[in-house]
Design an enzyme around this catalytic site. Structure first.
Site, PDB file in Angstrom:
ATOM      1  CE1 TYR A 197     -14.587  62.653  39.843  1.00 18.55           C
ATOM      2  CE2 TYR A 197     -13.499  60.689  40.765  1.00 18.55           C
ATOM      3  CZ  TYR A 197     -14.310  61.918  41.019  1.00 18.55           C
ATOM      4  OH  TYR A 197     -14.685  62.040  42.250  1.00 18.55           O
ATOM      5  CG  HIS A 208     -20.447  62.676  40.064  1.00 18.66           C
ATOM      6  ND1 HIS A 208     -19.464  62.170  39.369  1.00 18.66           N
ATOM      7  CD2 HIS A 208     -19.898  63.328  41.358  1.00 18.66           C
ATOM      8  CE1 HIS A 208     -18.008  62.923  39.981  1.00 18.66           C
ATOM      9  NE2 HIS A 208     -18.444  63.565  41.067  1.00 18.66           N
TER      10      HIS A 208
END
Length: 304
Positions: free
Chosen positions: A52, A121
């Site tokens: 992010y 992730h």
């Protein structure tokens, strides 16, 4: 018990708040105020990731939120995620040692001594997937992560861990909403003690990721199919978002709504005042459309 206090068990030492604050697509300019506001409005779980590119700003928001509320660090549950690399993008998968280093780097950016949940992730590590998972097991032993898990893993990826004779993940963060219910994967996770954490819970909303620069994969047909939730929400006197989030929590999934609007922030965590009835739960069960729109677990680059 309100949903602000409701938790789901991850392991003997860790429980995850049912409603967390997601920070995907929250900019570095917005993240400090957004995260601090979320904590002030009752959120006790903040979710971020290396990918992010906002960990320092999220960390600043956590510190500001703790200062504003007088809460101690252990009152806040923080999820961080390893970017595992993706050879399909020319991005070499992280080794065992690089995984340890990546977690330490994330903790430094966040300004934390430990993360409450550290996830791989995505299953892009290929041959390094097991090495990455072994590293997460070590990070848990070292106290750098109180619980560990994965994200976007399908049953085959989870079986790989089992076949290696290693402890299974505490959690798997996946896209879950009425249009992508993943019953077989959820059943497998339940059998193996892997807690589901739902992201993209609000996909069926007509307003989901419609702003320029946001990566909505919704087709026009999908956008046209969401009026049923408007009608259902009206029945309970709640917003569409509250209905969709309540569906997740009622199914036993932690959810991760995101809003920069303080009123919607408060609304998204205010889920305790209603219960979706059995008839509507049964109706929603018939709405499953398969994989979802945010990420495809069948992505060939994840399988290697």
């Amino acid at each position: 018990m309100t949903d602000m206090q409701q938790t789901f068990r991850l392991n003997d030492d860790t429980a995850i708040p049912a409603v967390g604050f997601g920070t995907y697509l929250v900019s570095n300019d917005d993240a400090p105020d957004a995260v601090s506001s979320a904590i002030s409005n009752g959120y006790r779980h903040i979710d971020t990731a290396t990918a992010y590119q906002n960990e320092e700003a999220v960390g600043a928001g956590i510190r500001a939120g703790l200062q504003a509320t007088g809460l101690a660090r252990d009152a806040i549950f923080v999820t961080a995620k390893l970017w595992p690399g993706n050879p399909a993008w020319g991005d070499t998968p992280k080794s065992h040692d690089q995984t340890i280093a990546e977690c330490n780097a994330s903790l430094a950016k966040l300004g934390l001594d430990y993360t409450d949940l550290y996830l791989i992730h995505a299953p892009y590590g290929g041959p390094e997937r097991i090495a990455q998972w072994r590293a997460l097991l070590e990070l848990k032993q070292m106290g750098k992560a109180r619980s560990i898990g994965v994200s976007n893993f399908n049953q085959g990826h989870l079986d790989e861990i089992k076949l290696a004779g290693l402890p299974m993940p505490d959690a798997n963060q996946i896209e879950l909403h009425p249009w992508s219910q993943k019953p077989e994967l959820i059943s497998y996770m339940t059998e193996n003690g892997i807690a589901p954490i739902a992201y993209s819970s609000l996909v069926p909303l007509s307003t989901w990721r419609t702003q320029e620069g946001q990566d909505s994969a919704k087709t026009d047909a999908m956008k046209a199919g969401g009026s049923v939730f408007t009608q259902m929400a009206a029945k309970y006197g709640v917003s569409e978002a509250q209905l969709l989030l309540r569906w997740g929590v009622q199914n036993g999934y932690a959810v991760l709504p995101k809003s920069l609007n303080p009123d919607r922030m408060r609304q998204n965590i205010d889920l305790a005042g209603f219960q979706i009835d059995d008839a509507d739960i049964a109706s929603i069960k018939t709405m499953d459309r398969g994989e979802g729109v945010a990420w495809a677990s069948g992505d060939p680059s994840a399988a290697a």
